[in-house]
Design an enzyme around this catalytic site. Structure first.
Site, PDB file in Angstrom:
ATOM      1  N   ASP A  15       1.494 129.995  80.408  1.00  0.00           N
ATOM      2  CA  ASP A  15       0.188 130.044  79.481  1.00  0.00           C
ATOM      3  C   ASP A  15      -0.284 131.623  79.253  1.00  0.00           C
ATOM      4  OD1 ASP A  15       0.285 127.306  79.431  1.00  0.00           O
ATOM      5  OD2 ASP A  15      -1.418 127.040  80.973  1.00  0.00           O
ATOM      6  N   ASN A  45       1.841 121.437  85.407  1.00  0.00           N
ATOM      7  CA  ASN A  45       0.448 121.384  85.980  1.00  0.00           C
ATOM      8  C   ASN A  45       0.460 120.155  86.852  1.00  0.00           C
ATOM      9  OD1 ASN A  45      -0.046 123.623  84.527  1.00  0.00           O
ATOM     10  ND2 ASN A  45      -0.926 122.523  82.874  1.00  0.00           N
ATOM     11  N   GLU A 142       6.064 116.800  76.202  1.00  0.00           N
ATOM     12  CA  GLU A 142       6.126 118.183  75.761  1.00  0.00           C
ATOM     13  C   GLU A 142       7.566 118.375  76.017  1.00  0.00           C
ATOM     14  OE1 GLU A 142       2.504 120.948  76.364  1.00  0.00           O
ATOM     15  OE2 GLU A 142       3.548 120.756  78.082  1.00  0.00           O
ATOM     16  N   ALA A 221     -16.520 114.198  79.235  1.00  0.00           N
ATOM     17  CA  ALA A 221     -17.887 114.106  80.166  1.00  0.00           C
ATOM     18  C   ALA A 221     -18.402 112.835  80.206  1.00  0.00           C
ATOM     19  CB  ALA A 221     -19.118 114.985  79.279  1.00  0.00           C
ATOM     20  N   GLY A 223     -16.069 110.468  81.702  1.00  0.00           N
ATOM     21  CA  GLY A 223     -15.561 110.121  82.673  1.00  0.00           C
ATOM     22  C   GLY A 223     -14.053 109.583  82.159  1.00  0.00           C
ATOM     23  N   ASP A 244     -13.455 125.871  82.104  1.00  0.00           N
ATOM     24  CA  ASP A 244     -12.392 125.944  81.459  1.00  0.00           C
ATOM     25  C   ASP A 244     -11.800 124.491  81.545  1.00  0.00           C
ATOM     26  OD1 ASP A 244     -10.021 126.254  80.071  1.00  0.00           O
ATOM     27  OD2 ASP A 244      -9.314 128.110  81.426  1.00  0.00           O
ATOM     28  N   ASP A 250      -4.366 117.111  82.923  1.00  0.00           N
ATOM     29  CA  ASP A 250      -3.067 117.131  83.929  1.00  0.00           C
ATOM     30  C   ASP A 250      -3.454 116.908  85.164  1.00  0.00           C
ATOM     31  OD1 ASP A 250      -1.632 117.918  81.519  1.00  0.00           O
ATOM     32  OD2 ASP A 250      -1.932 120.062  82.005  1.00  0.00           O
ATOM     33  N   GLY A 285      -7.996 128.786  83.994  1.00  0.00           N
ATOM     34  CA  GLY A 285      -6.558 128.598  84.224  1.00  0.00           C
ATOM     35  C   GLY A 285      -6.237 127.092  84.037  1.00  0.00           C
TER      36      GLY A 285
HETATM   37  O1  RIB Z   1      -2.777 120.856  79.300  1.00  0.00           O
HETATM   38  C1  RIB Z   1      -2.569 121.945  79.261  1.00  0.00           C
HETATM   39  C2  RIB Z   1      -1.344 122.497  79.069  1.00  0.00           C
HETATM   40  O2  RIB Z   1      -0.911 122.348  77.690  1.00  0.00           O
HETATM   41  C3  RIB Z   1      -1.324 124.265  79.088  1.00  0.00           C
HETATM   42  O3  RIB Z   1      -0.804 124.420  80.422  1.00  0.00           O
HETATM   43  C4  RIB Z   1      -0.520 124.566  78.099  1.00  0.00           C
HETATM   44  O4  RIB Z   1       0.901 124.923  78.699  1.00  0.00           O
HETATM   45  C5  RIB Z   1      -0.013 123.283  77.407  1.00  0.00           C
HETATM   46  O5  RIB Z   1       1.069 122.580  77.774  1.00  0.00           O
END
Ligand code: RIB
Length: 303
Positions: A15, A45, A142, A221, A223, A244, A250, A285
């Site tokens: 990231d 993550n 992904e 927000a 839930g 953030d 994740d 992060g």
């Molecule tokens: O869900 C967040 C993630 O989406 C980030 O860490 C980024 O790498 C993307 O995959």
């Protein structure tokens, strides 16, 4: 209690995050306040979240042979994640994700998935014994789609519980949806999957292909709302100071996987996942913002 055994078949991205007052419009340049590189990728993550919550985690995925791959491997080693089934692909670069985060915590993400999209069935087959021994296998979108389908199929053949976090948003064939015992979309992903905007319940219900399947929709927000054959219920989030939101989904899926693997009920698992995601958004992060088990237990006690 025995540690929950979680297998993640998924992505790693480095990231590259810029923090700014507001996101730029097309053609516009805005000044950033801070730039941070850190381990990310939805699969990784979720693996980090599960490991910090006390699970025994195996990660199955691909990285390149570059410096970002070293960072991925260091992260997983530090978190105690089994990397025996991570392939260092000689032909593709490690995934990267340029991310913008504004002062309200909202984000925009571009993923350049590289090695994540080069997975082979043999990557999954190599870990067959670990999958057979898992409590839960979890995938996201992904990595190449055929491997999502294959990994879920292998897990189901072995009688292992499966979670599909259908992120980022895209279309998924009904026969692949049917391989997931639990689906954990956010509202955007739910709309993409169902083709239905508006109310959560009918859209989520349209994804159910089996009587014993459950959709858990994360609604920011508000839930998270579960929907299955027996009914539906919205479970509230924990009130937190949002810094953030990147990685919140994740954190939710990782927490949900651990709680289910530990034998918690559906609603207990969603509450546990809400607490995990709630803590994640209080820090900048993605992987680095995943909370520990002790932090989640402390937040749960406030209710
Ligand atoms: O869900 C967040 C993630 O989406 C980030 O860490 C980024 O790498 C993307 O995959």
């Amino acid at each position: 209690m025995m540690a929950a055994k979680i297998v993640v078949v998924g992505s790693f991205n480095m990231d590259l995050t810029a923090y700014m007052e507001r996101l730029p419009r097309p053609g516009e340049t805005v000044g950033g306040r801070l730039f941070v590189t850190g381990p990310g990728g939805k699969g990784s993550n979720q693996a980090v979240a599960a490991a910090r919550l006390g699970a025994e985690v195996t990660f199955i995925g691909r990285v390149g042979q570059d410096v970002f791959a070293e960072s991925a491997l260091n992260t997983w080693r530090q978190e105690g994640i089994n990397t025996n089934y991570v392939i260092r692909d000689p032909q593709h670069a490690t995934g990267v994700a340029p991310i913008w985060v504004d002062d309200s915590g909202e984000n925009s993400i571009v993923v350049v998935l590289g090695a994540n999209l080069a997975m082979q069935q043999s990557d999954v087959d190599a870990a067959a014994a670990v999958i057979a021994n898992a409590d839960v296998l979890i995938c996201q979108l992904e990595i190449n789609y055929d491997i999502v389908e294959y990994a879920l199929k292998v897990a189901k053949q072995k009688g292992i519980r499966t979670i599909l976090n259908p992120a980022p948003a895209g279309k998924i064939a009904a026969e692949v949806l049917a391989l997931a015992d639990y689906l954990t979309p956010n509202e955007t992903e739910l709309e993409a999957l169902s083709g239905m905007g508006g109310a959560v319940e009918p859209a989520a219900r349209s994804l159910l292909t089996r009587d014993d399947q459950t959709v858990v929709v994360t609604v920011g927000a508000q839930g998270a709302q579960w929907v299955n054959k027996t009914g539906t219920k919205l479970l509230p989030p924990f009130p937190v100071n949002v810094v953030d939101t990147t990685g919140a989904g994740d954190a939710f899926s990782g927490g949900f996987a651990v709680a289910l693997a530990e034998g918690k009920s559906l609603e207990e698992a969603i509450t546990f996942a809400n607490a995990t995601a709630g803590l994640c958004v209080t820090r900048p992060g993605t992987a680095p913002s995943m909370p520990t088990r002790a932090e989640v237990e402390a937040l749960l006690k406030t209710r």
